[in-house]
Design a protein around this motif. Structure first.
Motif: not given
Length: 125
Positions: A85-87, A106-107, A116-121
């Motif tokens: 999939l796309e991120t 994620l790991s 993870d960065k997308i999710m935190s943003l």
């Protein structure tokens, strides 16, 4: 084929007919089928569909159905599909899991740190 005939095929466990029918459908028709059938049939559908098709349809599903289907899959298979999939789509799916399962996924992902960065943003905004 009428919906009732299709349910009969699934209820009878006619694997070759199920496989032939699923191969005949496009991605949106598979999504419609998933909403039509009982959850008891999801393991068979997941078993038959290849990872590329699952990668196309999972982002299209409502949360409750997405959760049900992901629970049917092994972590290894789900990881493989998420890698296709796309991120942003992978992030959307991972958000459906509790934090420990999400961190585990994620790991295991090739793009886990990006997701993870997308999710935190997206949590900040």
């Amino acid at each position: 084929m009428k919906a009732i005939d299709l349910k009969h095929i699934f209820d009878q466990g006619q694997d070759e007919n199920i496989r032939a029918y699923l191969n005949f459908l496009d991605h949106l028709e598979v999504v419609d089928l998933l909403y039509l059938l009982d959850g008891d049939h999801y393991p068979k559908i997941i078993e038959i569909l290849d990872n590329e098709i699952l990668a196309e349809i999972l982002p299209l599903l409502e949360t409750s159905l997405l959760e049900e289907l992901c629970l049917v899959m092994s972590t290894a298979r789900l990881t493989h599909i998420l890698n296709l999939l796309e991120t942003d789509d992978a992030a959307h799916i991972i958000r459906q899991f509790d934090s420990s399962k999400g961190k585990e996924l994620l790991s295991l992902l090739d793009k886990g740190s990006q997701i993870d960065k997308i999710m935190s943003l997206s949590l900040i905004h």
